[in-house]
Scaffold this active site. Structure first.
Site, short mmCIF file in Angstrom:
data_model
loop_
_atom_site.label_atom_id
_atom_site.label_comp_id
_atom_site.label_asym_id
_atom_site.label_seq_id
_atom_site.Cartn_x
_atom_site.Cartn_y
_atom_site.Cartn_z
N PRO A 47 0.79 -1.24 0.00
CA PRO A 47 0.00 0.00 0.00
C PRO A 47 0.81 1.28 0.00
O PRO A 47 0.23 2.37 0.08
CB PRO A 47 -0.80 -0.13 1.30
N GLY A 48 2.15 1.22 -0.05
CA GLY A 48 2.94 2.42 -0.25
C GLY A 48 3.72 2.93 0.94
O GLY A 48 4.39 3.96 0.84
N GLY A 49 3.66 2.23 2.08
CA GLY A 49 4.39 2.70 3.25
C GLY A 49 5.89 2.76 3.03
O GLY A 49 6.55 3.74 3.38
N LYS A 50 6.45 1.72 2.44
CA LYS A 50 7.89 1.71 2.17
C LYS A 50 8.22 2.65 1.01
O LYS A 50 9.29 3.27 0.99
CB LYS A 50 8.35 0.28 1.84
N ASP A 69 2.51 -7.16 -13.66
CA ASP A 69 2.68 -8.48 -13.06
C ASP A 69 4.18 -8.76 -12.96
O ASP A 69 4.84 -9.04 -13.96
CB ASP A 69 1.99 -9.54 -13.93
N CYS A 118 7.32 -10.41 5.33
CA CYS A 118 6.90 -10.33 6.74
C CYS A 118 6.53 -11.74 7.20
O CYS A 118 5.52 -11.96 7.87
CB CYS A 118 5.75 -9.35 6.94
#
Length: 464
Positions: A271-274, A319, A389
């Protein structure tokens, strides 16, 4: 007496997890907007995630009063029973009559009125029969048959599937496995970081207005640990001044360590945190391409980046398991692959009930393809970080060794210390993060974070 908002939200979240295969965290984030009081948001979160964490133990407690296992009941009936028993066993501050009454009313609200007498009878029996022991886990463990296999016993006691307990016993041994099971049932720390240093004072005041207390990071020097309150509804988070992200996840982006002006590929960016951290490090003259397989996730990521005022990121849907369409190499590459998520079971407890042992084989194959496709796009002397993770070797070191082993001497595993040591808290012991095999790992009971794995890979042969 009307059903409390907190219990209604928790019931609906649990039903969506059970019937629609939704993720509790996503549903809670959508439900707990600014119209929900902080107190109700806290109770709804505790009820929903608490039931998911302790589901197997709760089923065991309920089954003592049922003719057929609780898992065989209608989803609505089972959810009401789980909510009721969880409150009776784990929440001392909730009056027993409230837990019983509102669970019965939730069944009626779900149009299962005929089951209301059953729910009422079972929960009233549970209130009259105190379990022996200092904790619910110990109490239920004392009621288990003496000849029950060890992995089954602690699987019920700490509410994990037996297959997962068995493999962790093989990998970690009994002591570390018990500590991991216990850590997975604790409420995890909520961490974040300041995106806009010029907004530090505004962000701090905004978080404090929601009842949130800001503490220093446990792992990283510039991370924040956010205690109490409901920071997700604060102006600081809604306006993109502060990003919510676990410290171990932040550490992975720190391992990539782009230099100002670098070109960066974030292959599985949503989702873009990194991505936010990579973009900040690359600076105004750098360029980040953030990709993801699903167009809807790419749109959500683009909106998050725009909200935070990030202008040096290009988002695309592609992809990554297919050959990549890039003509020029990248100075830095992050391959944060889709994985089992077994390092995040405290934060996403429903994963333990969704995951199957055979899924690890399929995930390994997908992860190897993603890494194999990304490596040719790494520039000479560039750095690639492969991360998950997950706590499982099949998704971690075995992927890195398999892919690199097939490529001869072109790439090598690099020492993570060179990029991570300067941003760690002084109290953090490097030897606990960097194992003898040269990989970066966090372990929930030891580091107080999610469990992450990372391999730092450098191109050793620029001509290849």
């Amino acid at each position: 007496m009307p059903i409390s908002q907190a219990r209604t939200i928790a019931f609906d979240v649990l039903l969506r997890v059970a019937k629609q295969d939704a993720f509790a965290d996503d549903v809670l984030r959508a439900e707990l907007d600014e119209r929900v009081k902080t107190k109700d948001a806290g109770l709804a979160t505790e009820l929903a995630l608490g039931v998911l964490r302790w589901q197997r133990l709760l089923d065991c407690a309920i089954d003592r009063y049922l003719k057929k296992p609780a898992s065989m009941a209608d989803a609505e009936v089972r959810t009401a029973l789980l909510l009721g028993v969880y409150q009776l066993l784990f929440l001392d501050r909730v009056p027993a009559h409230a837990a019983v009454h509102e669970s019965v009313e939730l069944v009626k609200r779900a149009r299962k009125r005929s089951a209301a007498p059953l729910v009422n009878a079972i929960l009233r029996k549970a209130t009259k029969e105190p379990l022996p022991g200092n904790s619910p886990a110990d109490a239920v463990a004392r009621l288990l048959p003496a000849d029950l296999p060890f992995a089954d016993g602690i699987g019920i006691q700490y509410s994990h599937p037996t297959w997962m307990v068995e493999r962790w016993l093989r990998i970690y041994g009994e002591e570390r496995t018990r500590s991991l099971l216990q850590a997975n049932n604790r409420v995890p720390a909520l961490s974040g970081y300041l995106l806009n240093p010029q907004r530090r004072e505004d962000a701090t005041l905004s978080l404090q207005r929601t009842g949130c207390r800001i503490q220093p990071g446990q792992l990283l020097r510039d991370a924040w640990v956010l205690e109490a309150g409901n920071p997700s509804v604060s102006e600081a988070v809604r306006c993109g001044w502060v990003a919510i992200q676990d410290e171990a996840s932040q550490a992975v982006a720190r391992l990539v360590a782009p230099d100002p002006g670098n070109t960066v590929l974030d292959l599985c960016g949503a989702p873009g945190g990194k991505t936010l951290l990579l973009a900040r490090a690359a600076g105004a003259h750098g360029h980040v391409i953030a990709a993801d397989l699903h167009a809807n996730r790419v749109r959500a990521m683009r909106e998050r980046l725009e909200l935070a005022g990030v202008r040096n990121v290009e988002t695309i849907a592609l992809d990554g398991e297919q050959p990549l369409p890039f003509e020029h190499p990248f100075d830095r590459v992050l391959v944060d692959v889709p994985c089992s998520g077994t390092g995040t079971l405290a934060r996403h407890p429903e994963i333990r009930w969704k995951l199957r042992a055979e899924d690890l084989r399929d995930l390994h194959q997908r992860q190897a393809r993603l890494l194999r496709n990304a490596l040719p796009h790494l520039a000479p002397h560039g750095r690639l970080v492969y991360s998950t993770c997950s706590l499982e070797p099949e998704e971690n070191e075995l992927v890195a060794r398999e892919v690199l082993g097939a490529l001869g001497d072109i790439f090598r595993i690099a020492d993570p210390r060179t990029t991570i040591e300067s941003v760690l808290q002084e109290s953090v012991q490097m030897r606990s993060l960097i194992c003898a095999d040269g990989f970066f790992r966090t372990f929930p009971p030891e580091h107080g974070t999610d469990g992450f794995f990372a391999a730092v890979i450098e191109r050793r042969n620029p001509k290849a």
